[in-house]
Design an enzyme around this catalytic site. Structure first.
Site, PDB file in Angstrom:
ATOM      1  N   ARG A 108      36.333  33.155  38.237  1.00  9.54           N
ATOM      2  CA  ARG A 108      36.676  32.979  39.653  1.00  9.54           C
ATOM      3  C   ARG A 108      35.564  33.500  40.551  1.00  9.54           C
ATOM      4  O   ARG A 108      34.899  34.468  40.240  1.00  9.54           O
ATOM      5  CB  ARG A 108      37.966  33.748  39.972  1.00  9.54           C
ATOM      6  CG  ARG A 108      38.351  33.657  41.450  1.00  9.54           C
ATOM      7  CD  ARG A 108      39.649  34.365  41.752  1.00  9.54           C
ATOM      8  NE  ARG A 108      39.459  35.809  41.812  1.00  9.54           N
ATOM      9  CZ  ARG A 108      40.456  36.667  42.037  1.00  9.54           C
ATOM     10  NH1 ARG A 108      41.689  36.237  42.198  1.00  9.54           N
ATOM     11  NH2 ARG A 108      40.215  37.959  42.083  1.00  9.54           N
ATOM     12  N   CYS A 110      35.225  34.351  44.865  1.00 11.85           N
ATOM     13  CA  CYS A 110      35.982  34.455  46.118  1.00 11.85           C
ATOM     14  C   CYS A 110      34.996  34.783  47.225  1.00 11.85           C
ATOM     15  O   CYS A 110      34.214  35.731  47.101  1.00 11.85           O
ATOM     16  CB  CYS A 110      37.049  35.544  46.008  1.00 11.85           C
ATOM     17  SG  CYS A 110      38.049  35.704  47.504  1.00 11.85           S
TER      18      CYS A 110
END
Length: 131
Positions: A108, A110
């Site tokens: 991930r 962000c």
């Protein structure tokens, strides 16, 4: 997750949330466009200024697309989360974590961005691998 393998090394920083350093995968790639908190039935934004409600709707939208492709959350190998304000990270992450067990969570990224479509608080895109 038979065609996917979590990659982890002590020679890079350990994950600090529901994601892994990397996922090795083989199969058909599914690229899901960034989803914002729109209710597909009404076309209206969900959650007004509530990051948790907005994140929940985004995840529902992604789940519907995964299902339409014959996939599920376990097929997701990478996500990118866009936030209009990083102060919303903790409540977004709380909702996000409900969909991904830390042991098998996808890679991930962000980032905070200056603005998102329709001035929403969160947008999430992902890549899945269908066996």
């Amino acid at each position: 997750m038979s065609d996917m393998r979590v990659i982890s090394t002590d020679n890079a920083p350990a994950p600090v949330g529901p994601y892994n350093q990397a996922i090795a995968a083989q199969g058909q790639l599914l690229f899901i466009s960034g989803q914002i908190p729109l209710d597909p039935k009404t076309g209206q934004l969900v959650g007004d200024t509530d990051i948790s409600q907005q994140t929940q709707q985004v995840m529902k939208n992604i789940e519907a697309i995964l299902k339409a492709a014959g996939a599920n959350w376990q097929n997701v190998v990478k996500t990118t989360v866009f936030l209009s304000n990083l102060e919303n990270f903790a409540p977004m992450n709380q909702v996000y974590a409900q969909y991904f067990p830390e042991a098998t969570a996808p890679a991930r990224a962000c980032v905070e961005v200056s603005r998102l479509p329709k001035d929403v608080l969160v947008e999430i895109e992902c890549i899945a691998v269908i066996s």
